[in-house]
Scaffold this active site. Structure first.
Site, PDB file in Angstrom:
ATOM      1  N   GLU A 150      25.599  -0.757 -88.126  1.00  0.00           N
ATOM      2  CA  GLU A 150      25.123  -0.005 -89.287  1.00  0.00           C
ATOM      3  C   GLU A 150      25.334   1.484 -89.029  1.00  0.00           C
ATOM      4  OE1 GLU A 150      20.918  -0.622 -89.801  1.00  0.00           O
ATOM      5  OE2 GLU A 150      20.838   0.305 -91.783  1.00  0.00           O
TER       6      GLU A 150
ATOM      7  N   LYS B  16      23.308  -1.938 -98.642  1.00  0.00           N
ATOM      8  CA  LYS B  16      22.067  -2.524 -98.133  1.00  0.00           C
ATOM      9  C   LYS B  16      21.052  -2.676 -99.270  1.00  0.00           C
ATOM     10  CE  LYS B  16      19.007  -1.653 -94.133  1.00  0.00           C
ATOM     11  NZ  LYS B  16      18.752  -0.665 -93.056  1.00  0.00           N
TER      12      LYS B  16
ATOM     13  N   CYS C 167      21.184  -5.125 -91.440  1.00  0.00           N
ATOM     14  CA  CYS C 167      19.893  -4.983 -90.752  1.00  0.00           C
ATOM     15  C   CYS C 167      18.702  -5.569 -91.514  1.00  0.00           C
ATOM     16  CB  CYS C 167      19.678  -3.508 -90.399  1.00  0.00           C
ATOM     17  SG  CYS C 167      18.630  -3.247 -88.948  1.00  0.00           S
TER      18      CYS C 167
ATOM     19  N   SER D  81      19.034  -1.045 -84.934  1.00  0.00           N
ATOM     20  CA  SER D  81      17.700  -1.576 -84.657  1.00  0.00           C
ATOM     21  C   SER D  81      17.223  -1.031 -83.320  1.00  0.00           C
ATOM     22  CB  SER D  81      17.784  -3.105 -84.630  1.00  0.00           C
ATOM     23  OG  SER D  81      16.557  -3.666 -84.235  1.00  0.00           O
TER      24      SER D  81
ATOM     25  N   LYS E  16      10.525  -5.814 -79.173  1.00  0.00           N
ATOM     26  CA  LYS E  16      11.503  -6.072 -80.227  1.00  0.00           C
ATOM     27  C   LYS E  16      12.396  -7.278 -79.958  1.00  0.00           C
ATOM     28  CE  LYS E  16      12.572  -3.943 -83.572  1.00  0.00           C
ATOM     29  NZ  LYS E  16      13.548  -2.912 -83.767  1.00  0.00           N
TER      30      LYS E  16
ATOM     31  N   GLY F 155       9.006  20.854 -63.710  1.00  0.00           N
ATOM     32  CA  GLY F 155       8.071  21.169 -62.654  1.00  0.00           C
ATOM     33  C   GLY F 155       7.809  19.940 -61.799  1.00  0.00           C
TER      34      GLY F 155
ATOM     35  N   ILE G 243       2.651  11.728 -59.772  1.00  0.00           N
ATOM     36  CA  ILE G 243       3.478  10.578 -60.134  1.00  0.00           C
ATOM     37  C   ILE G 243       4.335  10.848 -61.375  1.00  0.00           C
ATOM     38  CG2 ILE G 243       1.559   9.547 -61.437  1.00  0.00           C
ATOM     39  CD1 ILE G 243       4.129   7.602 -59.382  1.00  0.00           C
TER      40      ILE G 243
ATOM     41  N   THR H 171       6.551  16.604 -68.640  1.00  0.00           N
ATOM     42  CA  THR H 171       6.334  15.367 -67.885  1.00  0.00           C
ATOM     43  C   THR H 171       5.081  14.596 -68.281  1.00  0.00           C
ATOM     44  OG1 THR H 171       5.141  16.538 -66.147  1.00  0.00           O
ATOM     45  CG2 THR H 171       7.519  16.374 -65.902  1.00  0.00           C
TER      46      THR H 171
END
Lengths: 561, 561
Positions: B44, B122, B158, B185, B191, B309, B314, B410
């Site tokens: 698409e 569509k 779709c 998609s 999904k 940075g 983590i 982050t």
């Protein structure tokens, strides 16, 4: 034949605040009852506020709305208004969710005798411009008309009135005495003309008056102007409310339905002096919209005060005056933050403004703050220029953290369009009063506001030098905006065509602008989408505001720009 | 009976870049021709990229698309592929604009013999989740089926496949040999299962194979995973492409239509070894999505490098590894920015990470930068804490201005949900790799990525200490995240229910969480909408990402929260 009084209650609800909005509704019904109204109509979504956006997906919230409307009906009865028909917009659970997961209708309730007598679900859901209603609501399919004290009344919700097919057709065939349309229709500088043209057309089509009641108030980037009105079957405006204020507009309607339908109270009517608020200057309306947008963002979000940088330039001066008009100068905290490149007039003009306005004022030089950054990081050129703007942003946010001010960011629509700003610098803030105001209109508004003051015998709030001098970011010696940009009248003409009118580049070139310049501006607009995506919201006043009205990708590559 | 080869070309276009995307399409047709394909299907909107959002309103852009598809047809013929049927998604001007101003269809073209042979528009336009297609497109109304070299082919785009009514019904009655569905998609972690369940159901309904071709690549906040596949009439997956990569999947189809229709080339076929890429671990898919999202944002927007940075924690460690996997560690610039409150391990863990990863690394202490602000403004408490985060943001933006890096921010989804961040501080940046990754999933991904390395005999990139130590913003002595927030496993469980599943507060309480805690978290989520509205975009991996998928007002007042 009966003759009963309709009240159109133009109220200013807060999104989500069902208890508070119910209180507003009860107060308005009390006032309308004192004015001998038998029917009181409130705007679309008056109970919930508008737009609720994806809150419509929240089962909790839809339950609160349904419970809220029942409680309100009981309270109105307890208040002694059970024999007044009260028309209120709210959110109602749909029998079947939509494929996309919407669970609720955008609905209207007729409250009478302590109960929800009838409901009507909006059939046409706008899904363009700033509206996402196909996303969040399930459309209705049944029309509603009722006889209220012998007056045959048809009901519509906002978009229903704009479409030729559907409920407008159905109601036009029913020989109604009046059509009540409840609305949440936001202001833009072109909206008013379109709205009245439509009201005239529909009133003639219905051969009955159209009573149009609209929300008032600021909700994030939208400003609802009210402008509730009644247009009679001949297409004449026979009542019109003050814009940008909470108010109630009255109109008496003659009924043909005899004694059938809901037995609303029918008192001997006092003589009704028609209220038809005249049109104002467009600049007056825009100023009122900006002031209302700022006031409601500040107050509905619980801020006591605002802070903004005062550069001595026109944008910050106009922002400060808007804020002072919105919440009072004593709650406006202006900060001059001079650098080594700041002109003398930038400081004297800022001080002059603060003095004229009577706002709080502080001076925080940035030299000692930016020096360490420049030295440690060995900054030059653009990086050094931007550090100055970012130090100013840090000062304003620190003052916000210390004192609870909402920070206003003062950029205008022209700058925001072409990215003439420092991210996390002058863009810092929670609300942007001039976000949708092109630079040339900022000047017009400044002149208008000064004239409005002097016409009343008050001193002009904005220093003439802030209006007259060439605009400059003052991030390097001798800099002016026109080092980087075309003259603002040219820039704004191109931007208006490119953004507001969605004209093609070739169309703009045919109108007499240089191909290279137009392509360059279009390119700047495109590559600065990432900045706009992180920008503060601000009140919408044009037909194409940045934000939810104009949704474009950040990542885009077009060889033609 | 004829037997011809279909190629599903899973390509990675750039939004707007019609010339560049045409080149991708021509390259893929050449490769498919070499593999003896007679029909090549692209996703698409392959010509324009997806989603184009409000670019669909641009008359220029729609013209470029229509011109582009004609030029492409001619080029394919000139390339010697005129006798291959090439199916390409593009934007096509509609005969009549929609009420809301949409001017174009989301369309499919069948290119053959140097020309646009047929088009299909569509019919079902998704307008939920991240999609705004009712806003920007005009729906089509005519089905399309063609005989290609004796194979009867039905076409869908779709969303058409997801709806029971409309074109699916029409095609199911036509005795087709195959249904080609072109898609854009996007990935989310749930999904894939839904998609394959649907393909199986439709293939059985059509009693014909369904050939599903999907975009691949990152576009702003969306990541398209490809996962193109063929499911046969019995519901068996008979071909499946590698996810998250540009590739071509082949499948031979037997036709029943005889010699009718387009006379596509029909070569003697070599034996086709079926390709059925097996499912991977969910963490593997999520990691691939994050890496592709970052890579495509960086490369499609023309950045050469990224800066971020490195706190020793983590989140920044995982971001750095994602970035290194995306564009190579030599293009990743990590900066440790210690303060007086930084622990020793924050610096040693950051240095350890940089060393393991082989990225560029710099240390910029912030003490000399924040001191002048604290003194000049007499900052205390929160204002002083935030100045530290903002000084770090200024450093990163200054390095971006000096060297052209894209700054990565982050923050993870849990922090962003409850507003545990400093605006214009740690939120600074153009792209947020972990924006849609809850904190507990950040830890899982870190463990997974280290294990994936050690399984291959490589050193683990993330220091164990960054994974094990209690998370802290280190803005005051001894601070940890759990001073302000519940344990992350509890927080993430509540957030998943509240945000991703849209559960009511009462439902969450019934599941065993304390009323007060759930209400507090819901309140935090609500009042921090203004921060999210100004946040960087980042790759979506859940079924409810912040941003265009979740649209809520900033100004909202709910007594129940």
């Amino acid at each position: 034949m009966s003759r009963i009084r309709f009240a159109l209650a133009q109220i200013n609800p807060v999104v989500g605040d069902i208890a508070g909005n119910s209180a507003l509704i009860r107060d308005a019904v009390r006032d309308a009852a004192n004015a001998h109204a038998s029917v009181v109509a409130f705007p679309e979504m008056a109970l919930t506020g508008y737009p609720i956006e994806d809150l419509a997906f929240s089962p909790d919230f839809v339950d609160e709305s349904e419970e809220g409307i029942r409680v309100l009906a009981g309270q109105l009865d307890a208040d002694g208004s059970g024999d007044i028909a009260v028309i209120v917009g709210f959110v109602r659970r749909a029998a079947t969710p939509s494929f996309g997961g919407a669970i609720a209708h955008n609905s209207l309730a007729v409250l009478f005798g302590g109960e929800v007598h009838s409901t009507y679900d909006k059939q046409h859901l706008p899904n363009y411009s700033v509206f996402d209603e196909e996303r969040v609501f399930v459309p209705g399919h049944e029309p509603l008309a009722l006889s209220l004290g012998g007056v045959k009344v048809g009901f519509l919700i906002c978009e229903d009135l704009w479409r030729d097919e559907g409920p407008v057709e159905t109601l036009a065939e029913q020989g109604l005495d009046v059509v009540v349309v409840i609305n949440a229709s936001p202001f833009d500088r072109t909206k008013d003309d379109n709205r009245f043209r439509l009201l005239v057309r529909r009133a003639r089509q219905f051969t009955a008056p159209v009573a149009y009641v609209n929300l008032v108030g600021g909700q994030d980037d939208l400003v609802f102007d009210g402008d509730s009105a009644v247009v009679d079957a001949s297409g004449t405006v026979c009542a019109r409310a003050q814009r940008f204020e909470s108010t109630i507009l009255y109109h008496d309607v003659v009924g043909t339905a005899g004694g059938s339908g809901l037995d609303v109270r029918g008192r001997t009517l006092n003589l009704l002096a028609p209220v038809i608020t005249p049109d104002k200057d467009e600049l007056d309306d825009i100023w009122a919209a900006l002031v209302l947008g700022v006031r409601d963002y500040v107050t509905k979000n619980g801020f006591a005060s605002v802070a903004l940088g005062l550069s001595g330039g026109i944008d910050s001066a106009v922002c400060a005056v808007i804020a002072a008009d919105a919440i009072g100068a004593d709650r406006v905290f202006g900060v001059s933050m001079p650098s080594q490149w700041s002109s003398d007039h930038s400081q004297s003009d800022a001080a002059d403004l603060a003095n004229r306005l009577g706002c709080q004022y502080d001076v925080q030089p940035i030299g000692d703050l930016v020096g360490p950054f420049e030295q440690q990081l060995q900054l030059k050129g653009l990086a050094a220029e931007n550090i100055q703007a970012r130090a100013r942003g840090m000062i304003l946010m620190a003052l916000s953290n210390q004192h609870g001010h909402l920070v206003l960011t003062t950029g205008n629509k022209s700058e925001i369009a072409v990215g003439y700003s420092t991210m996390y610098g002058d863009t810092v803030g929670g609300y942007a009063p001039l976000k949708d105001v092109p630079k040339t209109l900022v000047w017009e508004l400044a002149e208008w506001r000064n004239r409005a003051a002097t016409d009343k015998g008050d001193p002009a709030p904005i220093p003439q030098n802030s209006i007259s001098k060439p605009p400059s970011a003052e991030l390097r010696p001798g800099q002016t905006d026109q080092d980087s940009l075309p003259p603002y009248d040219v820039l704004d003409s191109i931007l208006d065509r490119l953004i507001d009118r969605r004209e093609s580049i070739s169309t703009i070139v045919k109108a007499g602008f240089a191909q290279e310049l137009v392509s360059h501006i279009a390119h700047l607009v495109s590559i600065n989408e990432w900045k706009r995506r992180q920008g503060a919201i601000g009140p919408r006043i044009t037909r194409m505001a940045f934000g939810r009205e104009r949704r474009l990708p950040i990542t885009v590559r077009r060889s033609t720009l």
